[in-house]
Scaffold this active site. Structure first.
Site, PDB file in Angstrom:
ATOM      1  N   ASN A  13     -10.107 -10.562  16.309  1.00 38.89           N
ATOM      2  CA  ASN A  13      -9.234  -9.643  15.554  1.00 38.89           C
ATOM      3  C   ASN A  13      -7.852  -9.696  16.204  1.00 38.89           C
ATOM      4  O   ASN A  13      -7.641  -9.109  17.256  1.00 38.89           O
ATOM      5  CB  ASN A  13      -9.832  -8.232  15.628  1.00 38.89           C
ATOM      6  N   TRP A  14      -6.959 -10.406  15.542  1.00 43.28           N
ATOM      7  CA  TRP A  14      -5.622 -10.566  16.131  1.00 43.28           C
ATOM      8  C   TRP A  14      -4.785  -9.290  16.041  1.00 43.28           C
ATOM      9  O   TRP A  14      -3.735  -9.185  16.655  1.00 43.28           O
ATOM     10  CB  TRP A  14      -4.868 -11.701  15.420  1.00 43.28           C
ATOM     11  N   LYS A  15      -5.219  -8.347  15.219  1.00 34.90           N
ATOM     12  CA  LYS A  15      -4.404  -7.144  14.958  1.00 34.90           C
ATOM     13  C   LYS A  15      -3.008  -7.584  14.502  1.00 34.90           C
ATOM     14  O   LYS A  15      -2.907  -8.607  13.835  1.00 34.90           O
ATOM     15  CB  LYS A  15      -4.385  -6.234  16.193  1.00 34.90           C
ATOM     16  N   HIS A  38     -11.954  -0.266  11.074  1.00 31.78           N
ATOM     17  CA  HIS A  38     -11.542  -0.388  12.480  1.00 31.78           C
ATOM     18  C   HIS A  38     -10.956   0.954  12.937  1.00 31.78           C
ATOM     19  O   HIS A  38     -10.293   1.647  12.157  1.00 31.78           O
ATOM     20  CB  HIS A  38     -10.515  -1.507  12.637  1.00 31.78           C
ATOM     21  N   GLU A  76      -8.482   1.663  14.621  1.00 30.00           N
ATOM     22  CA  GLU A  76      -7.026   1.790  14.474  1.00 30.00           C
ATOM     23  C   GLU A  76      -6.650   2.137  13.034  1.00 30.00           C
ATOM     24  O   GLU A  76      -5.670   2.854  12.786  1.00 30.00           O
ATOM     25  CB  GLU A  76      -6.340   0.501  14.962  1.00 30.00           C
ATOM     26  N   GLU A 102     -17.828  -0.469  18.308  1.00 36.32           N
ATOM     27  CA  GLU A 102     -16.613  -0.507  19.128  1.00 36.32           C
ATOM     28  C   GLU A 102     -16.305   0.893  19.657  1.00 36.32           C
ATOM     29  O   GLU A 102     -15.631   1.674  18.970  1.00 36.32           O
ATOM     30  CB  GLU A 102     -15.433  -1.007  18.290  1.00 36.32           C
ATOM     31  N   GLY A 120      -9.008  -2.174  23.998  1.00 37.78           N
ATOM     32  CA  GLY A 120      -7.687  -2.429  24.553  1.00 37.78           C
ATOM     33  C   GLY A 120      -7.436  -1.775  25.897  1.00 37.78           C
ATOM     34  O   GLY A 120      -6.302  -1.717  26.362  1.00 37.78           O
ATOM     35  N   SER A 128     -12.717  -4.570  24.790  1.00 37.18           N
ATOM     36  CA  SER A 128     -12.419  -5.241  26.063  1.00 37.18           C
ATOM     37  C   SER A 128     -13.420  -6.347  26.417  1.00 37.18           C
ATOM     38  O   SER A 128     -13.742  -6.537  27.591  1.00 37.18           O
ATOM     39  CB  SER A 128     -12.293  -4.219  27.196  1.00 37.18           C
ATOM     40  N   GLY A 165     -10.538  -8.429  20.471  1.00 35.09           N
ATOM     41  CA  GLY A 165      -9.125  -8.201  20.191  1.00 35.09           C
ATOM     42  C   GLY A 165      -8.237  -9.023  21.108  1.00 35.09           C
ATOM     43  O   GLY A 165      -8.011 -10.210  20.892  1.00 35.09           O
ATOM     44  N   GLY A 166      -7.768  -8.395  22.178  1.00 28.24           N
ATOM     45  CA  GLY A 166      -6.789  -9.031  23.073  1.00 28.24           C
ATOM     46  C   GLY A 166      -7.155 -10.446  23.505  1.00 28.24           C
ATOM     47  O   GLY A 166      -6.306 -11.349  23.492  1.00 28.24           O
TER      48      GLY A 166
HETATM   49  P1  PGA Z   1     -10.002  -5.416  22.459  1.00 27.09           P
HETATM   50  O1  PGA Z   1     -10.048  -4.992  20.901  1.00 27.09           O
HETATM   51  O2  PGA Z   1     -10.916  -6.605  22.597  1.00 27.09           O
HETATM   52  O3  PGA Z   1      -8.563  -5.750  22.721  1.00 27.09           O
HETATM   53  O4  PGA Z   1     -10.485  -4.259  23.236  1.00 27.09           O
HETATM   54  C1  PGA Z   1     -11.239  -5.025  20.185  1.00 27.09           C
HETATM   55  C2  PGA Z   1     -10.982  -4.555  18.784  1.00 27.09           C
HETATM   56  O5  PGA Z   1     -10.213  -3.613  18.589  1.00 27.09           O
HETATM   57  O6  PGA Z   1     -11.561  -5.101  17.821  1.00 27.09           O
END
Ligand code: PGA
Length: 250
Positions: A15-17, A95, A97, A167, A173, A212, A233-234
């Site tokens: 997930n590149w966001k 998600h 966010e 999640e 993050g 993470s 994500g990251g």
């Molecule tokens: P993260 O994000 O790996 O940066 O913690 C995961 C996500 O939000 O899907």
């Protein structure tokens, strides 16, 4: 190494966001093409403006969200039908966010999951609790309510078509992943909860862990009996790290 006690196909979704650029598209494209023949699904969910820059022959693509509508006067939104037309097979819905930045309710997330299925996309439905809920010892109730809305929204015959991503919000993050035991605990609960609606679907459904995930912790997380891969994500923005995570799921 992913667990081998079931026949669920492992999956890693990046997930590149709202990150990345055309340069990263090209870098990832080169790296991931080689993974295509392996026994796992690698899905990239870039910002939608970059979807067309990927070569769909060598990897699986997903959107990061969809509108609950298929078309119309909804400025800035993107429909499931549009993602499908650009070659997406998956879409993330719910998600945390989106839930917090855009006030998305359990009910709206359920509608989005249903619309995705109607348009032939596999929804990756995100669930997971904030720290306050964990500290209050209410994780299962919280996650059950999120799941119940989706089960009701898509109908029990469609549950097997979903991918679930657990999640925990406190792990996203933050660099502070859930421990493998904490992840397994909730994944097992999710599978048992789904079994109440459809037992066969529960044993076949893929449940990804997100929060993470990195190259160092992926192996232990993915080795858990009910963890079928990751939503990353990251670390999905760093080619070598992402490839190492994919290898850990294979
Ligand atoms: P993260 O994000 O790996 O940066 O913690 C995961 C996500 O939000 O899907």
């Amino acid at each position: 190494m992913a667990n081998t006690m079931n026949n669920r196909r492992p999956m890693v979704a990046g997930n590149w966001k709202m990150n990345g650029n055309l340069d990263l598209v090209n870098k990832m494209q080169d790296g991931i093409g080689n993974l295509a023949k392996q026994d796992l699904d690698v899905v990239i969910c870039p910002p939608s403006v970059y979807l067309q820059a990927f070569d769909k022959q060598s990897l699986l693509l997903g959107g990061q969200d969809i509108s609950e509508y298929n078309e119309g006067a909804h400025t800035g939104d993107i429909s499931a039908r549009m993602l499908k037309e650009l070659g997406c097979r998956f879409v993330i819905v719910g998600h945390s966010e989106r839930r917090s930045d855009h006030h998305e309710s359990n009910e709206l997330v359920a509608v989005k999951a249903r619309v995705a299925l109607e348009q032939g996309l596999t929804p990756i439905v995100c669930v997971g609790e904030p720290l306050s809920v964990r500290e209050a010892g209410q994780v299962f109730d919280y996650v059950a309510a999120q799941l119940d809305a989706v089960i009701q929204g898509v109908g029990s015959t469609q549950i097997s078509q979903l991918v679930i991503a657990y999640e925990p919000i406190w792990a996203i993050g933050t660099g502070k992943s859930a421990s493998p035991e904490q992840a397994q605990d909730v994944h097992h609960f999710i599978r048992k909860h789904i079994a109440k609606a459809d037992e066969a679907a529960a044993s076949g459904i893929r449940i990804l862990y997100g929060g993470s995930v990195n190259a160092a912790n992926a192996g232990a997380l993915f080795a858990q009996a009910d963890v079928d891969g990751g939503l990353v994500g990251g670390a999905s923005l760093k080619k070598d790290e992402f490839l190492a995570i994919c290898q850990a799921a294979n």
